[in-house]
Enzyme design. Structure first.
Site, short mmCIF file in Angstrom:
data_model
loop_
_atom_site.label_atom_id
_atom_site.label_comp_id
_atom_site.label_asym_id
_atom_site.label_seq_id
_atom_site.Cartn_x
_atom_site.Cartn_y
_atom_site.Cartn_z
N ASP A 41 0.81 13.78 -8.72
CA ASP A 41 -0.31 12.85 -8.68
C ASP A 41 -1.53 13.56 -8.09
O ASP A 41 -1.47 14.09 -6.98
CB ASP A 41 0.05 11.63 -7.84
CG ASP A 41 -0.91 10.47 -8.08
OD1 ASP A 41 -1.33 10.29 -9.24
OD2 ASP A 41 -1.24 9.75 -7.13
N HIS A 77 -13.59 7.64 -5.62
CA HIS A 77 -12.44 7.22 -4.83
C HIS A 77 -12.30 8.09 -3.58
O HIS A 77 -12.06 7.58 -2.48
CB HIS A 77 -11.18 7.31 -5.69
CG HIS A 77 -9.92 6.99 -4.95
ND1 HIS A 77 -9.67 5.76 -4.40
CD2 HIS A 77 -8.82 7.76 -4.67
CE1 HIS A 77 -8.47 5.76 -3.82
NE2 HIS A 77 -7.95 6.97 -3.97
N GLU A 107 -2.94 1.02 -7.59
CA GLU A 107 -3.90 2.10 -7.86
C GLU A 107 -4.10 2.21 -9.36
O GLU A 107 -3.14 2.45 -10.10
CB GLU A 107 -3.41 3.44 -7.27
CG GLU A 107 -3.49 3.50 -5.75
CD GLU A 107 -3.36 4.92 -5.21
OE1 GLU A 107 -3.34 5.87 -6.02
OE2 GLU A 107 -3.30 5.07 -4.00
N GLU A 130 -4.75 4.05 -12.36
CA GLU A 130 -4.68 5.46 -12.75
C GLU A 130 -4.36 5.58 -14.23
O GLU A 130 -3.99 4.61 -14.89
CB GLU A 130 -3.60 6.20 -11.95
CG GLU A 130 -3.78 6.16 -10.44
CD GLU A 130 -2.96 7.23 -9.73
OE1 GLU A 130 -2.61 8.25 -10.37
OE2 GLU A 130 -2.66 7.03 -8.54
N ASP A 174 0.06 3.59 -9.56
CA ASP A 174 0.81 4.28 -8.51
C ASP A 174 0.73 3.43 -7.24
O ASP A 174 -0.11 3.65 -6.38
CB ASP A 174 0.24 5.68 -8.28
CG ASP A 174 1.14 6.52 -7.38
OD1 ASP A 174 2.36 6.28 -7.39
OD2 ASP A 174 0.62 7.41 -6.70
N ARG A 188 -0.29 1.09 2.07
CA ARG A 188 -1.33 1.79 2.81
C ARG A 188 -1.00 1.96 4.30
O ARG A 188 -1.40 2.96 4.92
CB ARG A 188 -2.66 1.03 2.67
CG ARG A 188 -3.16 0.92 1.23
CD ARG A 188 -3.43 2.26 0.61
NE ARG A 188 -4.09 2.12 -0.70
CZ ARG A 188 -4.35 3.13 -1.49
NH1 ARG A 188 -4.03 4.37 -1.15
NH2 ARG A 188 -4.94 2.93 -2.66
N GLN A 198 1.58 4.73 4.46
CA GLN A 198 0.91 5.98 4.07
C GLN A 198 0.02 6.51 5.20
O GLN A 198 0.03 7.72 5.50
CB GLN A 198 0.09 5.74 2.81
CG GLN A 198 -0.62 6.98 2.27
CD GLN A 198 -1.46 6.65 1.04
OE1 GLN A 198 -1.57 5.50 0.62
NE2 GLN A 198 -2.06 7.66 0.45
N LYS A 255 4.40 6.01 -1.05
CA LYS A 255 4.12 6.12 -2.48
C LYS A 255 5.38 6.16 -3.34
O LYS A 255 5.32 5.82 -4.52
CB LYS A 255 3.33 7.41 -2.75
CG LYS A 255 2.06 7.56 -1.93
CD LYS A 255 0.95 6.67 -2.41
CE LYS A 255 0.36 7.19 -3.70
NZ LYS A 255 -0.81 6.39 -4.13
N THR A 266 6.26 3.64 -9.23
CA THR A 266 5.10 4.02 -10.02
C THR A 266 5.33 3.45 -11.41
O THR A 266 6.35 3.74 -12.03
CB THR A 266 4.94 5.56 -10.10
OG1 THR A 266 4.77 6.08 -8.78
CG2 THR A 266 3.76 5.94 -10.96
N GLU A 292 -10.23 0.05 -1.44
CA GLU A 292 -11.68 0.15 -1.61
C GLU A 292 -12.32 -1.23 -1.80
O GLU A 292 -13.37 -1.51 -1.22
CB GLU A 292 -12.00 1.03 -2.82
CG GLU A 292 -11.57 2.48 -2.67
CD GLU A 292 -11.72 3.24 -3.98
OE1 GLU A 292 -12.85 3.68 -4.27
OE2 GLU A 292 -10.73 3.37 -4.72
#
Length: 419
Positions: free
Chosen positions: A130, A137, A202, A204, A236, A240, A243, A256, A260, A367
């Protein structure tokens, strides 16, 4: 519009004859998986049409690549085989070709309504990497965690940053995601332990590797496109809080690796070529091994919707575009191999979260809510992070002249932690 299929395709469909994305499906429960191509509301069974002599070109004639439970063997054959297959399938499905159009018994076994089949992971994924390729971002995350003075580390503008992900937990769209448990930042004494309270999506996309490279032999950035079969949508999922506590000094791990999600259809680079666009100007100029003669992205509109638990309606939370990526997928692949690392057919290379420059184009809740400092409105309710029962649906589509080239959907629902 030009090329037209005898199969009726709705104007809003993601899967006209100009697309022809590849997937793997089961026609009935318990049947053997086999490769297929999407056309309108149908799946074309490639094993059936191969048995009827559709692939009679010099590369594919006699090959059993479409009698496999995944696409890896076909991917390994490279771009000449992919082009030969695309031309044969487009010809077979065209409105002027009678071979399938006028053969009712062959159509009956070769075309399955997509609503009646089970879609599976289209590839056997040996490795998953990844990347972190969106400047917007990277800037937003850096500002949240380090402040606005120096949000993006200096190395980010010189190398496509990435981490090695967990291939075993890559799942097909529609698979439920169990809320992960783990450690979070201490509040006074010991670290917090329990279900993640900052579960995130996420937005992606991911490149699917075709032919790989031998160990010790890097891939030239200007030949990297020949090693990419196509793209999929990807979510993904990220915890948080887990992480943030674990990622220093070695990077993402349990925050993570719990899940996925990828979309079932791989859209080929050939189908996306009409939507190629210039990639952002890179400053400073990349080192020679990353300098592309033609540096391009693709104009793919992306959207994320959240359907809150207990509600009938979903709500758009972000709209972004693949073209916002700073590092191209070909640069990502070339950088991955520059140290001699060998890629293999079916490897998955995620782009990282694709955020645009505006708040409504941010690609994750981290975000959108600025790490939970703001509420995100979802109709009659709000969110800072995902709650149990929430469903996240990602879509992606390029708009052509009278047709779309789309990816379908990439979706997953959050299930509660077992404890």
């Amino acid at each position: 519009m030009g090329l037209k299929s005898f199969v009726e395709v709705h104007p809003d469909s993601h899967f006209p004859i100009q697309n022809l994305p590849y997937g793997v499906f089961r026609p009935q429960p318990g049947s053997e998986p086999r490769p297929g191509v999407a056309i309108g509301e149908y799946v074309l069974d490639l094993s059936v049409i191969a048995a009827h002599g559709t692939f009679d070109g010099p590369i594919l004639k006699g090959s059993d690549c479409f009698n496999q439970p995944n696409l890896n063997k076909f991917l390994a054959m490279g771009r000449p085989a992919w082009k030969e297959a695309r031309a044969a399938i487009q010809n077979l499905l065209s409105s002027t070709e009678p071979k399938l159009r006028d053969n009712a018994s062959l159509r009956q076994i070769a075309l399955a309504p997509v609503g009646q089949v089970e879609m599976l992971l289209p590839i056997a994924i040996g490795d998953y990497t990844d990347f972190f390729s969106s400047m917007h971002h990277a800037k937003n995350c850096g500002t949240i965690f380090r402040g606005p003075e120096n949000p993006i580390p200096a190395n980010w503008f010189h190398i496509p940053i990435a981490y090695h992900g967990r291939a075993s937990s890559v799942v097909i769209s529609g698979t439920d995601i169990v809320r992960p448990r783990g450690q979070g930042h201490p509040h006074g004494g010991s670290p917090y332990f329990g279900p993640s309270v900052k579960l995130d999506f996420e937005l992606e996309m991911a490149a699917i590797v075709g032919p790989g490279n031998e160990l010790g032999k890097p891939i030239d950035v200007n030949k990297a496109a020949d090693h990419i079969f196509g793209l999929v949508l990807m979510n993904d999922w990220s915890a948080r809080d887990i992480q943030a506590w674990e990622y220093v000094p070695l990077g993402p791990f349990l925050g993570k690796s719990f899940g996925t999600t990828v979309s079932p259809w791989i859209v080929t680079l050939d189908a996306l070529e009409p939507f190629a666009c210039d990639a952002p100007k890179q400053d400073p100029q990349p080192l020679p091994y990353l300098a592309e003669k033609i540096s391009k992205n693709y104009d793919i509109s992306l959207e994320v919707r959240i359907k809150p638990t207990g509600e009938e309606n979903s709500h758009v939370v972000t709209k972004s575009n693949f073209k916002h990526l700073y590092w191209t997928v070909t640069q990502q692949l070339a950088h991955h191999t520059i140290n001699g690392c060998n890629l293999r057919p079916g490897d998955l290379l995620g782009t990282g979260t694709i955020s645009g420059p505006e708040p409504e184009s941010y690609g994750c809740l981290l975000e959108l809510t600025w790490n939970g400092q703001k509420q995100l409105s979802l109709g009659g309710t709000t969110r800072k992070f995902l709650e149990d029962g929430d469903e996240v649906v990602i879509t992606g589509c390029s708009k052509g002249n009278g047709y779309n080239v789309g990816f379908g959907t990439c979706s997953g629902k959050i299930l509660p932690s077992p404890i």
